[in-house]
Write a protein that holds these residues in place. Structure first.
Motif, short mmCIF file in Angstrom:
data_model
loop_
_atom_site.label_atom_id
_atom_site.label_comp_id
_atom_site.label_asym_id
_atom_site.label_seq_id
_atom_site.Cartn_x
_atom_site.Cartn_y
_atom_site.Cartn_z
N VAL A 270 0.84 -1.21 0.00
CA VAL A 270 0.00 0.00 0.00
C VAL A 270 0.86 1.25 0.00
CG1 VAL A 270 -1.62 1.36 1.37
CG2 VAL A 270 -2.00 -1.09 1.07
N ILE A 271 1.90 1.29 0.85
CA ILE A 271 2.78 2.47 0.90
C ILE A 271 3.54 2.63 -0.42
CG2 ILE A 271 4.69 3.58 2.11
CD1 ILE A 271 3.85 2.04 4.62
N ALA A 272 3.94 1.51 -1.02
CA ALA A 272 4.62 1.58 -2.32
C ALA A 272 3.68 2.11 -3.40
CB ALA A 272 5.14 0.19 -2.71
N VAL A 273 2.41 1.72 -3.34
CA VAL A 273 1.42 2.24 -4.30
C VAL A 273 1.27 3.75 -4.11
CG1 VAL A 273 -1.02 2.24 -4.94
CG2 VAL A 273 0.17 0.08 -4.56
N LEU A 274 1.17 4.21 -2.86
CA LEU A 274 1.06 5.64 -2.59
C LEU A 274 2.30 6.40 -3.06
CD1 LEU A 274 -0.56 5.55 0.98
CD2 LEU A 274 -1.68 6.03 -1.21
N THR A 275 3.47 5.77 -2.87
CA THR A 275 4.72 6.39 -3.35
C THR A 275 4.71 6.51 -4.86
OG1 THR A 275 5.96 5.45 -1.48
CG2 THR A 275 7.22 6.15 -3.40
N SER A 276 4.25 5.47 -5.54
CA SER A 276 4.19 5.50 -7.00
C SER A 276 3.20 6.56 -7.49
CB SER A 276 3.78 4.12 -7.53
OG SER A 276 4.72 3.14 -7.17
N ILE A 277 2.05 6.65 -6.83
CA ILE A 277 1.05 7.66 -7.21
C ILE A 277 1.61 9.06 -7.01
CG2 ILE A 277 -1.20 8.64 -6.62
CD1 ILE A 277 -2.13 5.79 -5.97
N THR A 278 2.30 9.26 -5.89
CA THR A 278 2.91 10.56 -5.61
C THR A 278 3.91 10.93 -6.69
OG1 THR A 278 2.67 10.22 -3.22
CG2 THR A 278 4.24 11.89 -3.94
N ALA A 279 4.74 9.97 -7.09
CA ALA A 279 5.73 10.22 -8.14
C ALA A 279 5.06 10.59 -9.45
CB ALA A 279 6.62 9.00 -8.32
#
Length: 423
Positions: A270-279
């Motif tokens: 989930v945190i990796a998904v949020l990081t990807s979305i932020t990028a």
């Protein structure tokens, strides 16, 4: 412990030299392909060929070692690795690059297996974890140093020669060692159907984790170039991602020892998904922003393999060796497909890796939450988290270590005495 490490100095020194050269060529080959004007999809095929060779090496090298011995196989693999790398620097034919890259993957898989087999065979069970930790730090540090060498102003021909020289020099310490060769490497054996039945989260997680990390390893330099980073910054881009994965392995593993590992896998996804979305939303070409984002993505995706392996072993009475081999192969399949998908999307957007990471890890998070809702785990075979790299020999040795721990006290004393005599 210091005496034990001193006795293994030649092996560790060889590993360090070799992996500096390996780290350099990991970034150098895609960068050279870019300089030749090759499209991202062709570079993706070359990256997948590397991981295909890695899988073939995991399956075939143990039998080769059993026939001719560790030192001969080690020397042949380094020679094959070096000549394939130099061949890539000499020609610009796509089909020949595919073959050469596959041979490089086959060679590095075997080199990892020989070095790790040697280290583990000469280490008693009580020191094995410490020795593996030292080896992991040395290997990841060496790969990071290799990434940074790309920034040297030597030209592509000079960098290819430097990488080849480092690979060849890595033979010297092992070639001059007086230590006895270890026992033959056990061949891997597993059934995908049986393993998926006992641990669906582990197999799915290993696949999608490999999809993300495989895309990075094969196409990291291409992704960095698409984000307008210079050749020197490409090395930093690769290094910070590896450092992120290294820094978070142990804290994440310790957390998974205290709670259901599936919650940790879900949290990372989930945190990796949020990081990807932020990028994707920021869409920044600022190097500092890219470095921070890749540090987080590496830290969140790299531990997935070890977590899936630990979770699978917690909940099955199958042998650790069989489970570990299956999880490794599932991770490798994802690593083969990852470069193909990322390279296809790079034809449309420089955010390809973040899109693939976001989609893949979203699926993993949803699947894991589904399994948590409908399937409880008892952790009947719980073992503490072990920081594992995705190489066959570490999987094999974890299985052997488990078997040794079940030996009688008398057998353990005899084994320790034999190890001390060999050292």
């Amino acid at each position: 412990m210091p005496t034990l490490l001193h006795s293994m100095f030649s092996l560790l020194f060889s590993a360090a030299i070799l992996l500096v050269g390996h780290g350099l060529q990991l970034t150098l080959v895609p960068l050279y392909a870019i300089s030749l004007g090759w499209e991202a999809d062709l570079i993706g095929y070359i990256g997948s060929s590397y991981f295909l060779g890695f899988v073939l090496g995991c399956l075939t090298v143990p039998r080769l070692v059993a026939r001719v011995g560790h030192i001969r196989v080690f020397t042949v693999l380094v020679a094959l690795f070096t000549s394939s790398l130099l061949f890539i620097g000499l020609v610009d034919n796509f089909m020949l690059w595919l073959i050469a890259r596959c041979l490089i993957g086959w060679g590095i898989a075997g080199i990892y297996m020989v070095i790790e087999s040697w280290l583990n065979d000469k280490t008693s069970i009580e020191h094995r974890g410490s020795v593996l930790s030292v080896y992991t730090v040395i290997s990841l540090s060496a790969i990071c140093v290799g990434q940074l060498l790309v920034g040297f102003d030597l030209g592509y021909a000079g960098l290819f020669m430097l990488a080849a020289a480092l690979l060849v020099l890595g033979i010297v310490p092992v070639g001059l060692t007086r230590r006895a060769a270890p026992h033959p490497i056990p061949a891997v054996s597993f059934s995908f159907r049986r393993l998926f039945a006992v641990s669906q989260v582990a197999m799915v997680g290993a696949f999608f984790g490999g999809l993300v990390t495989g895309g990075f390893w094969a196409l990291g330099p291409v992704i960095a170039d698409a984000n307008q980073l210079s050749a020197g910054q490409v090395g930093v881009f690769m290094a910070v991602t590896i450092l992120g994965g290294t820094a978070l392995q142990l804290p994440v593993g310790r957390l998974s020892d205290r709670i259901d590992r599936r919650y940790v896998i879900t949290g990372l996804a989930v945190i990796a998904v949020l990081t990807s979305i932020t990028a994707i939303v920021l869409d920044s070409r600022n190097p500092q922003v890219i470095y921070v984002t890749m540090f987080l993505l590496g830290g969140l995706s790299f531990p997935l393999y070890s977590l899936c392996l630990a979770h699978a072993n917690d909940n099955t009475d199958l042998s650790i060796m069989e489970v570990g081999s299956g999880v490794l192969m599932m991770n490798s399949v994802g690593s083969i497909l990852g470069p193909l998908i990322v390279s296809f999307l790079l034809g449309y957007t420089h955010m390809a890796l973040f899109i693939v990471s976001g989609v893949a890890l979203s699926i993993l998070a949803c699947w894991t939450l589904y399994r948590i809702s409908f399937h409880d785990v008892a952790r009947e075979h719980y073992e503490p988290f072990v920081n594992m790299r995705n190489t066959t020999q570490e999987v094999v040795e974890m299985g052997l270590e488990n078997e040794e721990s079940e030996d009688s006290p008398e057998d353990s004393l005899n084994d320790e005495a034999a190890n001390k005599q060999q050292l």
